[in-house]
Design an enzyme around this catalytic site. Structure first.
Site, PDB file in Angstrom:
ATOM      1  N   GLY A 123      -9.829  -9.319   2.039  1.00  0.00           N
ATOM      2  CA  GLY A 123     -10.279 -10.477   2.812  1.00  0.00           C
ATOM      3  C   GLY A 123     -11.076 -10.011   4.019  1.00  0.00           C
ATOM      4  CB  VAL A 194      11.431   6.754  11.943  1.00  0.00           C
ATOM      5  CG1 VAL A 194      12.281   6.109  10.881  1.00  0.00           C
ATOM      6  CG2 VAL A 194      11.853   6.297  13.316  1.00  0.00           C
ATOM      7  CD  GLU A 214       7.673  15.723  17.667  1.00  0.00           C
ATOM      8  OE1 GLU A 214       7.861  15.079  16.631  1.00  0.00           O
ATOM      9  OE2 GLU A 214       6.803  15.437  18.515  1.00  0.00           O
ATOM     10  NE  ARG A 283       2.167   3.214   8.934  1.00  0.00           N
ATOM     11  CZ  ARG A 283       1.782   3.561   7.685  1.00  0.00           C
ATOM     12  NH1 ARG A 283       1.991   4.779   7.244  1.00  0.00           N
ATOM     13  NH2 ARG A 283       1.211   2.671   6.902  1.00  0.00           N
ATOM     14  CG  ASP A 323       2.904  -1.718  11.216  1.00  0.00           C
ATOM     15  OD1 ASP A 323       3.891  -2.239  11.780  1.00  0.00           O
ATOM     16  OD2 ASP A 323       2.994  -0.773  10.411  1.00  0.00           O
ATOM     17  CG  HIS A 455      42.930  -2.079  10.999  1.00  0.00           C
ATOM     18  ND1 HIS A 455      42.491  -0.960  11.670  1.00  0.00           N
ATOM     19  CD2 HIS A 455      43.974  -1.701  10.221  1.00  0.00           C
ATOM     20  CE1 HIS A 455      43.246   0.068  11.336  1.00  0.00           C
ATOM     21  NE2 HIS A 455      44.162  -0.347  10.451  1.00  0.00           N
TER      22      HIS A 455
HETATM   23  C1  LIG Z   1       7.710   5.856   5.015  1.00  0.00           C
HETATM   24  C2  LIG Z   1       7.902   4.645   5.864  1.00  0.00           C
HETATM   25  C3  LIG Z   1       9.169   4.141   6.044  1.00  0.00           C
HETATM   26  C4  LIG Z   1       9.355   3.005   6.828  1.00  0.00           C
HETATM   27  N1  LIG Z   1      10.622   2.534   6.983  1.00  0.00           N
HETATM   28  C5  LIG Z   1      10.825   1.446   7.749  1.00  0.00           C
HETATM   29  C6  LIG Z   1      12.129   0.920   7.889  1.00  0.00           C
HETATM   30  O1  LIG Z   1      13.093   1.442   7.331  1.00  0.00           O
HETATM   31  N2  LIG Z   1      12.291  -0.184   8.656  1.00  0.00           N
HETATM   32  C7  LIG Z   1      11.226  -0.793   9.293  1.00  0.00           C
HETATM   33  O2  LIG Z   1      11.433  -1.794   9.981  1.00  0.00           O
HETATM   34  N3  LIG Z   1       9.981  -0.313   9.166  1.00  0.00           N
HETATM   35  C8  LIG Z   1       9.749   0.782   8.410  1.00  0.00           C
HETATM   36  N4  LIG Z   1       8.481   1.241   8.250  1.00  0.00           N
HETATM   37  C9  LIG Z   1       7.372   0.523   8.924  1.00  0.00           C
HETATM   38  C10 LIG Z   1       6.974  -0.746   8.145  1.00  0.00           C
HETATM   39  O3  LIG Z   1       6.624  -0.386   6.828  1.00  0.00           O
HETATM   40  C11 LIG Z   1       5.823  -1.452   8.834  1.00  0.00           C
HETATM   41  O4  LIG Z   1       6.160  -1.703  10.187  1.00  0.00           O
HETATM   42  C12 LIG Z   1       5.528  -2.781   8.147  1.00  0.00           C
HETATM   43  O5  LIG Z   1       5.190  -2.589   6.809  1.00  0.00           O
HETATM   44  C13 LIG Z   1       4.404  -3.525   8.859  1.00  0.00           C
HETATM   45  O6  LIG Z   1       4.188  -4.732   8.220  1.00  0.00           O
HETATM   46  P1  LIG Z   1       2.775  -5.443   8.267  1.00  0.00           P
HETATM   47  O7  LIG Z   1       2.934  -6.712   7.503  1.00  0.00           O
HETATM   48  O8  LIG Z   1       2.291  -5.516   9.651  1.00  0.00           O
HETATM   49  O9  LIG Z   1       1.749  -4.466   7.509  1.00  0.00           O
HETATM   50  P2  LIG Z   1       1.779  -3.721   6.109  1.00  0.00           P
HETATM   51  O10 LIG Z   1       3.127  -3.652   5.531  1.00  0.00           O
HETATM   52  O11 LIG Z   1       1.017  -2.469   6.292  1.00  0.00           O
HETATM   53  O12 LIG Z   1       0.951  -4.701   5.154  1.00  0.00           O
HETATM   54  C14 LIG Z   1      -0.408  -4.940   5.322  1.00  0.00           C
HETATM   55  C15 LIG Z   1      -1.006  -5.389   4.010  1.00  0.00           C
HETATM   56  O13 LIG Z   1      -2.322  -5.865   4.241  1.00  0.00           O
HETATM   57  C16 LIG Z   1      -3.192  -5.357   3.244  1.00  0.00           C
HETATM   58  N5  LIG Z   1      -4.548  -5.373   3.788  1.00  0.00           N
HETATM   59  C17 LIG Z   1      -5.062  -4.628   4.804  1.00  0.00           C
HETATM   60  N6  LIG Z   1      -6.333  -5.003   5.054  1.00  0.00           N
HETATM   61  C18 LIG Z   1      -6.617  -5.998   4.178  1.00  0.00           C
HETATM   62  C19 LIG Z   1      -7.742  -6.808   3.950  1.00  0.00           C
HETATM   63  N7  LIG Z   1      -8.856  -6.705   4.693  1.00  0.00           N
HETATM   64  N8  LIG Z   1      -7.683  -7.735   2.954  1.00  0.00           N
HETATM   65  C20 LIG Z   1      -6.571  -7.868   2.198  1.00  0.00           C
HETATM   66  N9  LIG Z   1      -5.463  -7.132   2.375  1.00  0.00           N
HETATM   67  C21 LIG Z   1      -5.498  -6.226   3.365  1.00  0.00           C
HETATM   68  C22 LIG Z   1      -2.625  -3.964   2.971  1.00  0.00           C
HETATM   69  O14 LIG Z   1      -3.089  -3.482   1.717  1.00  0.00           O
HETATM   70  C23 LIG Z   1      -1.127  -4.270   2.983  1.00  0.00           C
HETATM   71  O15 LIG Z   1      -0.713  -4.740   1.731  1.00  0.00           O
HETATM   72  C24 LIG Z   1       8.247   2.358   7.449  1.00  0.00           C
HETATM   73  C25 LIG Z   1       6.955   2.859   7.255  1.00  0.00           C
HETATM   74  C26 LIG Z   1       6.779   3.985   6.471  1.00  0.00           C
HETATM   75  C27 LIG Z   1       5.386   4.483   6.272  1.00  0.00           C
END
Ligand SMILES: Cc1cc2nc3c(=O)[nH]c(=O)nc-3n(C[C@H](O)[C@H](O)[C@H](O)COP(=O)(O)OP(=O)(O)OC[C@H]3O[C@@H](n4cnc5c(N)ncnc54)[C@H](O)[C@@H]3O)c2cc1C
Length: 476
Positions: A123, A194, A214, A283, A323, A455
């Site tokens: 999008g 993490v 680190e 990230r 994010d 408990h």
């Molecule tokens: C290895 C790992 C482990 C993690 N573990 C945890 C955990 O245990 N607990 C926790 O709270 N968080 C965890 N996180 C962090 C968590 O995954 C993110 O904070 C979360 O996914 C953010 O959600 P979001 O909806 O903002 O973005 P995202 O999950 O990144 O989703 C964004 C979506 O938008 C899509 N997109 C991007 N641009 C476009 C576009 N122009 N058009 C259409 N689609 C698009 C992407 O393809 C994706 O599908 C982890 C992250 C990683 C990498």
């Protein structure tokens, strides 16, 4: 053909975006969600980083590797002998993929159930038009849809080291780290956040020799110092080598592995040879695909979308969550913002309390906290009381055979209001919820101390830590 018109279009189908879309639809808006993630077959895989290469698959592998570790090291103390324990990595990764697919399918089902129109593709903004926005969807076909309100939830991607792009073979992002096909003999990890700790733990438990480099001089700087100290001790005992205060130099990849030149905290030159290297140094927000220039969407110097406290961007009726905006990169933070924005669009008072967002690290022991750390309270000069209780003195922890760690309470010295709760130990990820609820209701430590806890349960350690704030105890 006329342009499809929606009240709300969400770009991004991760936890921020898909939850926002579902809530908007539940509130009566004609809603669409656009997401570009593809599964192995090129089909849609909504759920974003969280579902596909983040929270869910990492927890699936952590669970598998923990079972392996228990079978290898802890079954015998229960009188269970299992002979030689072996790991079929392909099967473990296959199970993880099944868990991911179940979540992808679950989201598609929820879209259908809540009448969210799903578009598979990228999008991007075309233009502002008639008090709304035109958005191009570039998927198998290309089409333009229109919306009055737009919610941007495009998430983030792994940051690469300058000059060392991810090849996902030798130099791995979180994506490649979740798809390693065989246990590496030697695994290097850059970054002890993490993701580095969780991924390092998975492969360490399966037998890899893991070295984590680190740059920061302190381990787990965001956590309470007492927790970080305990964690460093336990991880070292598990065989995770963690080097702090390092400078990473040249990285050379070859067919057989990766060679990393680095300097230790004393300034001595070192070399790390490993089969694979995971780079988990943070990230970056995903904004490049959005065509922000077409509408004048404001980004900050990191490329994140600039929003106010309510997730409003600089453009009328354009919001951003998760994010891709400021704040912690956590799935539950993204979800809370998504719900709050949908409710604000509906004229309601959506609300996110940033002070009560829990943090969890799913290592063994788990680490979880909410609120302020002791070092932050000291730095701010706020008078506080602290109470701590070890799992070693908790009956359920003894029965589980997992007595590592403690619960720590921090409360205001005068009012007794809970200011922070820090847990390292078994099921810390679940135990922290009680503290989140308590803090959301502005509870005092005494409130928790006076609540009946089952408990035997690990939560009795939470109660005891609350009692310890006033130097009392029932079980110690
Ligand atoms: C290895 C790992 C482990 C993690 N573990 C945890 C955990 O245990 N607990 C926790 O709270 N968080 C965890 N996180 C962090 C968590 O995954 C993110 O904070 C979360 O996914 C953010 O959600 P979001 O909806 O903002 O973005 P995202 O999950 O990144 O989703 C964004 C979506 O938008 C899509 N997109 C991007 N641009 C476009 C576009 N122009 N058009 C259409 N689609 C698009 C992407 O393809 C994706 O599908 C982890 C992250 C990683 C990498």
């Amino acid at each position: 053909m006329s342009t499809k018109q929606f009240d709300v279009v969400v770009i991004g189908g991760g936890p921020g975006g898909y939850i926002a879309a579902i809530r908007a639809a539940q509130l009566g808006f004609a809603t669409a969600c656009i997401d570009e993630w593809k599964n192995d077959k090129g089909g849609p895989a909504p759920g974003g980083t969280c579902t596909n290469v983040g929270c869910i698959p990492s927890k699936a592998l952590l669970q598998s590797s923990e079972h392996f570790d228990h079978a290898n090291h802890h079954f015998a103390e229960h009188g269970i002998s299992v002979g030689k324990v072996e790991i079929d990595v392909a099967k473990m990764v296959g199970r993880k993929d099944t868990v991911v697919k179940q979540n992808n399918d679950g989201i598609l089902y929820l879209f259908k159930k809540n009448k969210v129109a799903f578009f598979h593709g990228r999008g991007s903004f075309v233009a502002a038009k008639d008090g709304g926005y035109e958005i191009k969807v570039a998927g198998a076909a290309e089409e333009v849809i229109a919306a009055k309100h737009v919610i941007l939830a495009t998430g983030s991607s792994a940051r690469a080291l300058p000059g060392t792009p991810f090849d996902e073979e030798r130099v791995l992002s979180n994506d490649g780290a979740l798809r390693i096909g065989a246990v590496p003999k030697k695994l290097g990890v850059i970054g002890s956040g993490v993701i580095g700790l969780e991924m390092g733990s998975v492969w360490r438990r399966l037998g890899a020799e893991v070295t984590i480099l680190e740059a920061m001089p302190a381990f787990l700087g965001a956590a309470d110092e007492a927790v970080a100290k305990e964690a460093a001790k336990v991880f070292a005992k598990q065989g995770l080598k963690i080097e702090l205060g390092v400078k990473v130099g040249a990285i050379k990849t070859s067919k057989s592995g990766v060679k990393i030149d680095w300097t230790n905290a004393k300034g001595e030159a070192q070399v790390l040879d490993c089969d694979r290297l995971i780079v988990s140094i943070g990230r970056v927000p995903n904004t490049t695909g959005l065509n922000p220039e077409a509408v004048g969407l404001k980004l900050d110097e990191r490329g994140a979308i600039v929003v106010d406290g309510d997730c409003r961007t600089n453009l009328p009726n354009v919001w951003a969550v998760g994010d891709v905006v400021r704040g912690p990169m956590l799935a539950h933070k993204a979800e809370e913002e998504g719900v709050a924005v949908a409710e604000r669009i509906a004229g309601q008072h959506g609300h996110v309390n940033f002070d009560t967002i829990p943090w969890v690290i799913y290592t063994s022991p788990e680490i979880a906290w909410v609120g302020q750390t002791e070092q932050a309270l000291k730095a701010s000069g706020r008078a506080y009381k602290a109470g701590q209780f070890p799992f070693l003195a908790n009956g359920r922890a003894r029965a589980l055979g997992d007595t590592t760690g403690f619960v720590k309470f921090l409360a205001d010295a005068k009012t007794d209001e809970i200011l922070g709760v820090h847990i390292i130990g078994p099921m810390a990820s679940e135990l922290i919820s009680e503290a989140v609820v308590a803090m959301e209701f502005k509870a005092s430590a005494e409130d928790i101390a006076r609540i009946c806890h089952a408990h035997p349960s690990l939560s009795e350690a939470t109660k005891e830590a609350a009692l310890a704030v006033d130097k009392r105890t029932l079980n110690f």
